[in-house]
Design a protein around this motif. Structure first.
Motif, short mmCIF file in Angstrom:
data_model
loop_
_atom_site.label_atom_id
_atom_site.label_comp_id
_atom_site.label_asym_id
_atom_site.label_seq_id
_atom_site.Cartn_x
_atom_site.Cartn_y
_atom_site.Cartn_z
N PRO A 15 -0.62 -14.48 13.63
CA PRO A 15 -1.65 -14.55 14.68
C PRO A 15 -2.74 -13.50 14.55
CG PRO A 15 0.24 -13.38 15.52
CD PRO A 15 0.59 -13.80 14.11
N ALA A 16 -3.09 -13.14 13.32
CA ALA A 16 -4.08 -12.09 13.12
C ALA A 16 -4.59 -12.12 11.69
CB ALA A 16 -3.45 -10.72 13.41
N LYS A 17 -5.68 -11.39 11.47
CA LYS A 17 -6.18 -11.16 10.12
C LYS A 17 -5.88 -9.71 9.77
CE LYS A 17 -10.44 -10.79 7.42
NZ LYS A 17 -11.92 -10.82 7.49
N LEU A 18 -5.08 -9.50 8.73
CA LEU A 18 -4.75 -8.16 8.26
C LEU A 18 -5.56 -7.84 7.01
CD1 LEU A 18 -2.26 -8.83 10.10
CD2 LEU A 18 -0.93 -7.39 8.55
N GLU A 19 -6.20 -6.68 7.01
CA GLU A 19 -6.94 -6.23 5.83
C GLU A 19 -6.48 -4.83 5.46
OE1 GLU A 19 -11.33 -7.61 5.31
OE2 GLU A 19 -11.08 -7.14 7.43
N PHE A 20 -6.07 -4.67 4.22
CA PHE A 20 -5.69 -3.36 3.69
C PHE A 20 -6.87 -2.89 2.84
CE2 PHE A 20 -1.80 -5.76 4.38
CZ PHE A 20 -1.07 -4.88 5.18
N ASN A 114 3.25 3.87 15.20
CA ASN A 114 4.45 3.57 14.44
C ASN A 114 4.47 2.11 14.00
OD1 ASN A 114 7.20 4.02 13.42
ND2 ASN A 114 7.85 2.80 15.17
N LEU A 115 4.05 1.21 14.88
CA LEU A 115 4.02 -0.21 14.53
C LEU A 115 2.97 -0.49 13.45
CD1 LEU A 115 4.39 -1.64 18.14
CD2 LEU A 115 6.05 -1.93 16.29
N MET A 116 1.82 0.18 13.54
CA MET A 116 0.78 0.02 12.52
C MET A 116 1.27 0.57 11.18
SD MET A 116 -1.99 -1.42 13.91
CE MET A 116 -3.50 -0.87 13.10
N TRP A 117 2.00 1.68 11.21
CA TRP A 117 2.57 2.25 9.99
C TRP A 117 3.52 1.25 9.34
CZ3 TRP A 117 7.79 3.66 9.07
CH2 TRP A 117 8.02 4.37 7.87
N GLN A 118 4.35 0.58 10.18
CA GLN A 118 5.26 -0.43 9.66
C GLN A 118 4.50 -1.63 9.09
OE1 GLN A 118 8.89 -1.31 12.08
NE2 GLN A 118 8.06 0.22 13.50
N LEU A 119 3.40 -2.00 9.76
CA LEU A 119 2.58 -3.10 9.24
C LEU A 119 1.99 -2.75 7.88
CD1 LEU A 119 0.64 -4.46 12.35
CD2 LEU A 119 1.98 -5.83 10.75
N GLU A 120 1.54 -1.52 7.75
CA GLU A 120 0.96 -1.10 6.47
C GLU A 120 2.00 -1.20 5.35
OE1 GLU A 120 -0.02 1.41 3.17
OE2 GLU A 120 1.49 2.02 4.65
N ARG A 121 3.26 -0.92 5.66
CA ARG A 121 4.32 -0.95 4.67
C ARG A 121 4.74 -2.38 4.30
NH1 ARG A 121 7.28 3.74 3.81
NH2 ARG A 121 9.23 2.58 3.61
N THR A 122 4.31 -3.38 5.08
CA THR A 122 4.67 -4.76 4.75
C THR A 122 3.97 -5.25 3.49
OG1 THR A 122 2.91 -5.72 6.16
CG2 THR A 122 5.08 -5.35 7.18
N GLN A 123 3.01 -4.47 2.99
CA GLN A 123 2.37 -4.84 1.72
C GLN A 123 3.39 -4.99 0.59
OE1 GLN A 123 -1.68 -2.87 0.87
NE2 GLN A 123 -0.65 -1.38 2.17
N SER A 124 4.45 -4.17 0.67
CA SER A 124 5.47 -4.21 -0.39
C SER A 124 6.72 -4.97 0.03
CB SER A 124 5.85 -2.77 -0.78
OG SER A 124 6.31 -2.04 0.35
N GLU A 125 6.67 -5.59 1.20
CA GLU A 125 7.84 -6.33 1.69
C GLU A 125 7.96 -7.66 0.95
OE1 GLU A 125 11.16 -7.13 3.55
OE2 GLU A 125 10.07 -5.31 4.10
N THR A 126 9.18 -7.97 0.51
CA THR A 126 9.40 -9.23 -0.23
C THR A 126 10.17 -10.27 0.56
OG1 THR A 126 11.40 -8.28 -1.25
CG2 THR A 126 9.32 -8.06 -2.47
N SER A 127 10.87 -9.85 1.62
CA SER A 127 11.67 -10.79 2.42
C SER A 127 10.93 -11.15 3.71
CB SER A 127 13.04 -10.17 2.75
OG SER A 127 13.75 -9.85 1.59
N TYR A 128 10.36 -12.34 3.71
CA TYR A 128 9.67 -12.89 4.90
C TYR A 128 8.64 -11.91 5.48
CZ TYR A 128 13.91 -15.69 4.51
OH TYR A 128 14.94 -16.46 4.04
N PRO A 129 7.67 -11.45 4.70
CA PRO A 129 6.69 -10.47 5.20
C PRO A 129 5.87 -10.98 6.38
CG PRO A 129 5.98 -11.40 3.10
CD PRO A 129 7.39 -11.83 3.30
N GLU A 130 5.50 -12.26 6.37
CA GLU A 130 4.66 -12.79 7.45
C GLU A 130 5.44 -12.87 8.75
OE1 GLU A 130 3.23 -16.39 5.73
OE2 GLU A 130 1.54 -15.40 4.74
N LEU A 131 6.72 -13.14 8.68
CA LEU A 131 7.56 -13.16 9.88
C LEU A 131 7.64 -11.76 10.47
CD1 LEU A 131 9.42 -14.79 11.74
CD2 LEU A 131 11.31 -14.26 10.18
N LEU A 132 7.81 -10.77 9.61
CA LEU A 132 7.85 -9.38 10.07
C LEU A 132 6.51 -8.97 10.66
CD1 LEU A 132 9.23 -6.65 10.34
CD2 LEU A 132 8.64 -6.18 7.94
#
Length: 270
Positions: A15-20, A114-132
């Motif tokens: 439900p958003a546009k994420l830009e790194f 803290n939530l934004m920090w976790q979102l930033e780390r989803t760049q390297s997430e391999t298990s269901y990143p969009e769900l997270l």
């Protein structure tokens, strides 16, 4: 200089546009109908909201409200999130009627950081990143609405803020009656300003002439009907209170550099 309207393209699965972003950023003044959150991972950013400068350092969290004119300049690694207004509307939540402020040093700021920090780390997430990502964004929204929200104060469309009581009455009247035929003379009498001087008075207080402000309000509502309620161009023109479809198309092209049909096609191609 014209403030550009930005159409946000979302990933269909969140439900958003994420830009790194990394490196040099320098945008022009622009605005959009979505909340925007910025989290600085490293470096420094200057964010200007209505030309007021905010200096962001490493780990800073910053929120830009709906329809606020802003620009971003700096050299940094940062995460930018535009949260879908349709997503909030699905829960009966109105970001357009809300003003959000993240108080420095508050629990809300720490939780969102803290939530934004976790979102930033989803760049390297391999298990269901969009769900997270969806889960984290929902948590951010919950904090914003429960701890950071207030009723939106009357404000002119991108540009100046209003201080005069009479100007606020005029602006409130326009925002409530934009679907009707609005006479400048009628509004002048309503606020107790002589019709001969009202046009100059309104521009001095609001930042744009009366007719332009009416068009801006109508355009905002018409674009909402077009892009978020999936109405046709003709139906959206009517929903926004425009006297004709042609008038809607002209105003849209002037403000957004695209016709309503082009804007709708752009959104549907996301």
């Amino acid at each position: 200089m014209k403030n550009e309207f930005e159409t946000i393209r979302y990933n269909d699965n969140i439900p958003a546009k994420l830009e790194f972003c990394s490196g040099r950023t320098e945008t022009q003044n622009h605005w959009h109908n979505e909340l925007e959150l910025i989290y600085v991972c490293d470096g420094q950013l200057d964010v200007f909201v209505y030309e007021k400068r905010f200096k962001l350092e490493k780990y800073s969290v910053f929120l830009i409200n709906v329809q606020e004119v802003h620009k971003i300049i700096g050299e940094a690694e940062y995460l930018s999130i535009h949260i879908s207004d349709k997503f909030t509307a699905d829960f009966g939540l109105s970001v357009e009627a809300s003003e959000f402020e993240i108080t420095a040093g508050s629990d809300a700021e720490n939780e969102i950081r803290n939530l934004m920090w976790q979102l930033e780390r989803t760049q390297s997430e391999t298990s269901y990143p969009e769900l997270l990502q969806s889960s984290l964004i929902s948590n951010i929204l919950y904090i914003l609405f429960t701890e950071c929200r207030s009723e939106k104060q009357t404000r002119s469309q991108p540009g100046a803020q209003i201080s005069s009581r009479n100007a606020k009455i005029a602006v409130d009247y326009i925002n409530r009656h934009y679907r009707e035929e609005i006479s400048q003379t009628e509004v002048a009498k309503l606020v107790g300003v002589h019709p001969a001087y009202f046009s100059k008075y309104f521009k001095n207080e609001v930042g744009v002439v009366f007719t332009e402000y009416v068009s801006q309000v109508r355009l905002r509502h018409a674009l909402d009907a077009l892009l978020n309620q999936n109405l046709s161009v003709e139906q959206s023109a009517k929903a926004g209170g425009f006297p004709s479809t042609r008038n809607f198309i002209t105003k849209c092209k002037r403000a957004c550099n695209l016709t309503p049909a082009q804007l709708k096609a752009q959104k549907q191609s996301r």
